[in-house]
Scaffold this motif. Structure first.
Motif, PDB file in Angstrom:
ATOM      1  N   TYR A  67      50.681  44.323  46.210  1.00 39.04           N
ATOM      2  CA  TYR A  67      50.873  43.031  45.545  1.00 39.04           C
ATOM      3  C   TYR A  67      52.299  42.528  45.750  1.00 39.04           C
ATOM      4  O   TYR A  67      52.524  41.346  46.039  1.00 39.04           O
ATOM      5  CB  TYR A  67      50.562  43.171  44.058  1.00 39.04           C
ATOM      6  CG  TYR A  67      50.707  41.887  43.277  1.00 39.04           C
ATOM      7  CD1 TYR A  67      49.658  40.977  43.196  1.00 39.04           C
ATOM      8  CD2 TYR A  67      51.897  41.581  42.616  1.00 39.04           C
ATOM      9  CE1 TYR A  67      49.785  39.799  42.489  1.00 39.04           C
ATOM     10  CE2 TYR A  67      52.037  40.402  41.907  1.00 39.04           C
ATOM     11  CZ  TYR A  67      50.979  39.517  41.844  1.00 39.04           C
ATOM     12  OH  TYR A  67      51.119  38.349  41.147  1.00 39.04           O
ATOM     13  N   CYS A  83      47.908  35.967  52.209  1.00 43.75           N
ATOM     14  CA  CYS A  83      46.573  35.612  51.710  1.00 43.75           C
ATOM     15  C   CYS A  83      45.543  36.680  52.068  1.00 43.75           C
ATOM     16  O   CYS A  83      44.668  37.008  51.261  1.00 43.75           O
ATOM     17  CB  CYS A  83      46.154  34.258  52.261  1.00 43.75           C
ATOM     18  SG  CYS A  83      47.051  32.864  51.536  1.00 43.75           S
ATOM     19  N   GLN A  84      45.639  37.221  53.271  1.00 41.45           N
ATOM     20  CA  GLN A  84      44.699  38.265  53.686  1.00 41.45           C
ATOM     21  C   GLN A  84      44.836  39.492  52.789  1.00 41.45           C
ATOM     22  O   GLN A  84      43.831  40.078  52.354  1.00 41.45           O
ATOM     23  CB  GLN A  84      44.952  38.641  55.141  1.00 41.45           C
ATOM     24  CG  GLN A  84      43.974  39.683  55.681  1.00 41.45           C
ATOM     25  CD  GLN A  84      44.222  39.991  57.153  1.00 41.45           C
ATOM     26  OE1 GLN A  84      45.164  39.496  57.757  1.00 41.45           O
ATOM     27  NE2 GLN A  84      43.365  40.818  57.735  1.00 41.45           N
ATOM     28  N   GLN A  87      43.573  38.691  49.151  1.00 46.08           N
ATOM     29  CA  GLN A  87      42.112  38.660  49.078  1.00 46.08           C
ATOM     30  C   GLN A  87      41.532  40.066  49.066  1.00 46.08           C
ATOM     31  O   GLN A  87      40.541  40.335  48.377  1.00 46.08           O
ATOM     32  CB  GLN A  87      41.553  37.853  50.247  1.00 46.08           C
ATOM     33  CG  GLN A  87      41.798  36.354  50.118  1.00 46.08           C
ATOM     34  CD  GLN A  87      41.395  35.585  51.357  1.00 46.08           C
ATOM     35  OE1 GLN A  87      41.077  36.165  52.398  1.00 46.08           O
ATOM     36  NE2 GLN A  87      41.414  34.258  51.261  1.00 46.08           N
ATOM     37  N   SER A  88      42.156  40.985  49.810  1.00 42.08           N
ATOM     38  CA  SER A  88      41.675  42.368  49.804  1.00 42.08           C
ATOM     39  C   SER A  88      41.900  43.035  48.454  1.00 42.08           C
ATOM     40  O   SER A  88      41.216  44.001  48.112  1.00 42.08           O
ATOM     41  CB  SER A  88      42.386  43.173  50.900  1.00 42.08           C
ATOM     42  OG  SER A  88      43.748  43.423  50.562  1.00 42.08           O
ATOM     43  N   GLY A  90      41.437  41.386  45.679  1.00 43.19           N
ATOM     44  CA  GLY A  90      40.576  40.697  44.728  1.00 43.19           C
ATOM     45  C   GLY A  90      41.202  39.475  44.097  1.00 43.19           C
ATOM     46  O   GLY A  90      40.645  38.901  43.154  1.00 43.19           O
ATOM     47  N   VAL A  91      42.363  39.054  44.600  1.00 42.29           N
ATOM     48  CA  VAL A  91      43.033  37.868  44.061  1.00 42.29           C
ATOM     49  C   VAL A  91      42.371  36.620  44.641  1.00 42.29           C
ATOM     50  O   VAL A  91      42.191  36.508  45.856  1.00 42.29           O
ATOM     51  CB  VAL A  91      44.539  37.884  44.406  1.00 42.29           C
ATOM     52  CG1 VAL A  91      45.220  36.616  43.908  1.00 42.29           C
ATOM     53  CG2 VAL A  91      45.198  39.116  43.799  1.00 42.29           C
ATOM     54  N   ARG A  92      42.032  35.680  43.783  1.00 42.26           N
ATOM     55  CA  ARG A  92      41.332  34.474  44.219  1.00 42.26           C
ATOM     56  C   ARG A  92      42.221  33.238  44.229  1.00 42.26           C
ATOM     57  O   ARG A  92      41.951  32.278  44.945  1.00 42.26           O
ATOM     58  CB  ARG A  92      40.125  34.222  43.313  1.00 42.26           C
ATOM     59  CG  ARG A  92      39.083  35.345  43.332  1.00 42.26           C
ATOM     60  CD  ARG A  92      37.957  35.063  42.359  1.00 42.26           C
ATOM     61  NE  ARG A  92      37.293  33.802  42.648  1.00 42.26           N
ATOM     62  CZ  ARG A  92      36.419  33.221  41.821  1.00 42.26           C
ATOM     63  NH1 ARG A  92      36.116  33.799  40.663  1.00 42.26           N
ATOM     64  NH2 ARG A  92      35.854  32.069  42.153  1.00 42.26           N
ATOM     65  N   TRP A  93      43.249  33.219  43.407  1.00 42.40           N
ATOM     66  CA  TRP A  93      44.123  32.055  43.304  1.00 42.40           C
ATOM     67  C   TRP A  93      45.573  32.513  43.345  1.00 42.40           C
ATOM     68  O   TRP A  93      45.907  33.606  42.898  1.00 42.40           O
ATOM     69  CB  TRP A  93      43.878  31.284  41.998  1.00 42.40           C
ATOM     70  CG  TRP A  93      42.478  30.784  41.834  1.00 42.40           C
ATOM     71  CD1 TRP A  93      41.433  31.432  41.230  1.00 42.40           C
ATOM     72  CD2 TRP A  93      41.953  29.543  42.307  1.00 42.40           C
ATOM     73  NE1 TRP A  93      40.300  30.680  41.279  1.00 42.40           N
ATOM     74  CE2 TRP A  93      40.585  29.503  41.931  1.00 42.40           C
ATOM     75  CE3 TRP A  93      42.496  28.463  42.986  1.00 42.40           C
ATOM     76  CZ2 TRP A  93      39.767  28.424  42.223  1.00 42.40           C
ATOM     77  CZ3 TRP A  93      41.682  27.384  43.275  1.00 42.40           C
ATOM     78  CH2 TRP A  93      40.338  27.372  42.897  1.00 42.40           C
ATOM     79  N   ARG A  94      46.433  31.669  43.859  1.00 39.27           N
ATOM     80  CA  ARG A  94      47.860  31.959  43.844  1.00 39.27           C
ATOM     81  C   ARG A  94      48.630  30.661  43.647  1.00 39.27           C
ATOM     82  O   ARG A  94      48.100  29.559  43.835  1.00 39.27           O
ATOM     83  CB  ARG A  94      48.305  32.645  45.133  1.00 39.27           C
ATOM     84  CG  ARG A  94      48.279  31.756  46.370  1.00 39.27           C
ATOM     85  CD  ARG A  94      48.848  32.478  47.574  1.00 39.27           C
ATOM     86  NE  ARG A  94      48.878  31.631  48.761  1.00 39.27           N
ATOM     87  CZ  ARG A  94      49.887  30.829  49.070  1.00 39.27           C
ATOM     88  NH1 ARG A  94      50.945  30.753  48.276  1.00 39.27           N
ATOM     89  NH2 ARG A  94      49.855  30.091  50.166  1.00 39.27           N
TER      90      ARG A  94
END
Length: 270
Positions: A67, A83-84, A87-88, A90-94
């Motif tokens: 992270y 972003c890659q 996403q791995s 489990g984060v959907r928004w930033r």
């Protein structure tokens, strides 16, 4: 590490990765953190339901390292890699690149105060004061809160077990006893003399202050300023009390970190 167990190798890699992240050496931290992930997956069975405390500890440490790497990639503009990785995880928004990028933000125009009905208190303004303190007072604060200052060690600032702490200064009951209290007095005078803030601070009787020390790549969690003393009454009796005015005093230069984000989001506003 000849003869070391896989867990010892993983622990060593995590420690080295943390050091590299602190130095923002991302070209070396990235491959090392990927090795940490491989070591973790090799040693622990990810499908086990009876995960041990040791496994959970390493899992959280590996996740935190990934992270932090993604966050620092965002800060230097490596958006695709960040972003890659996010996403791995489990984060959907930033948060937008406009906030996360570590670059001096473009100077925005001062917001215009909204009109208010005669006799009413105007909407809370957002205002920038470029140099509110004298050079002597500013230098005293810079020295007092420098990274090597004893203030941080004496307060246990970096220790996980140290809770949030702050100080309260009565604005009219006694004279200031330190440089930071003198700064509070000076800032209060400025706010009282400004047409855009005078109506908000004229009833203030005390000021709460605290200090933070952040490295360039570190941020601060989004939050609402509130009177935390009332948390002691328990959640059932607690009512949110916000300060009349919140202020941020920067003691370092523009290139020390990213911009400060102020939103118009309110509690209960969705």
């Amino acid at each position: 590490m000849a003869g070391a167990s896989p867990l010892e190798v993983l622990d060593s890699c995590l420690s080295e990765a943390e050091t590299l992240l602190e130095r923002a050496a991302l070209d070396r931290a990235g491959p090392l953190i990927r090795r940490c992930v491989d070591l973790y997956n090799l040693w622990f069975s990810t499908g086990r339901s009876d995960a041990s405390g040791e496994q959970l500890l390493f899992r959280d440490s590996v996740w935190a390292a990934q992270y932090q790497l993604a966050l620092q990639w965002c800060q230097v503009g490596e958006t695709a890699s960040a972003c890659q990785l996010l996403q791995s995880l489990g984060v959907r928004w930033r948060i937008s690149d406009l906030i996360l990028r570590l670059q001096p933000p473009a100077r925005s125009k001062q917001p215009t105060a909204n009109s208010a009905a005669p006799g009413s208190r105007p909407p809370p303004p957002l205002q920038l004061f470029a140099a509110p303190l004298s050079e002597v007072l500013l230098l005293s604060l810079v020295n007092g809160f420098a990274a090597e200052s004893t203030y941080w060690e004496e307060h246990g600032y970096s220790k996980p077990e140290t809770p949030f702490f702050s100080y309260t200064f009565p604005l009219s009951k006694r004279p200031p006893r330190s440089s930071i209290e003198q700064a509070v007095v000076e800032l209060h005078k400025i706010l009282c003399s400004s047409p855009r803030t005078a109506a908000w601070v004229k009833g203030a009787v005390r000021a709460e202050w605290w200090a933070h020390s952040r490295r360039r790549h570190e941020g601060h969690q989004l939050h609402y300023d509130a009177d935390e003393r009332h948390f002691r009454d328990g959640a059932a009796r607690y009512a949110i009390r916000h300060p009349l005015v919140s202020s941020i005093l920067y003691l370092s230069g523009e290139n020390s970190g990213g911009p400060t984000l102020v939103t118009d989001l309110t509690l209960g506003g969705g």
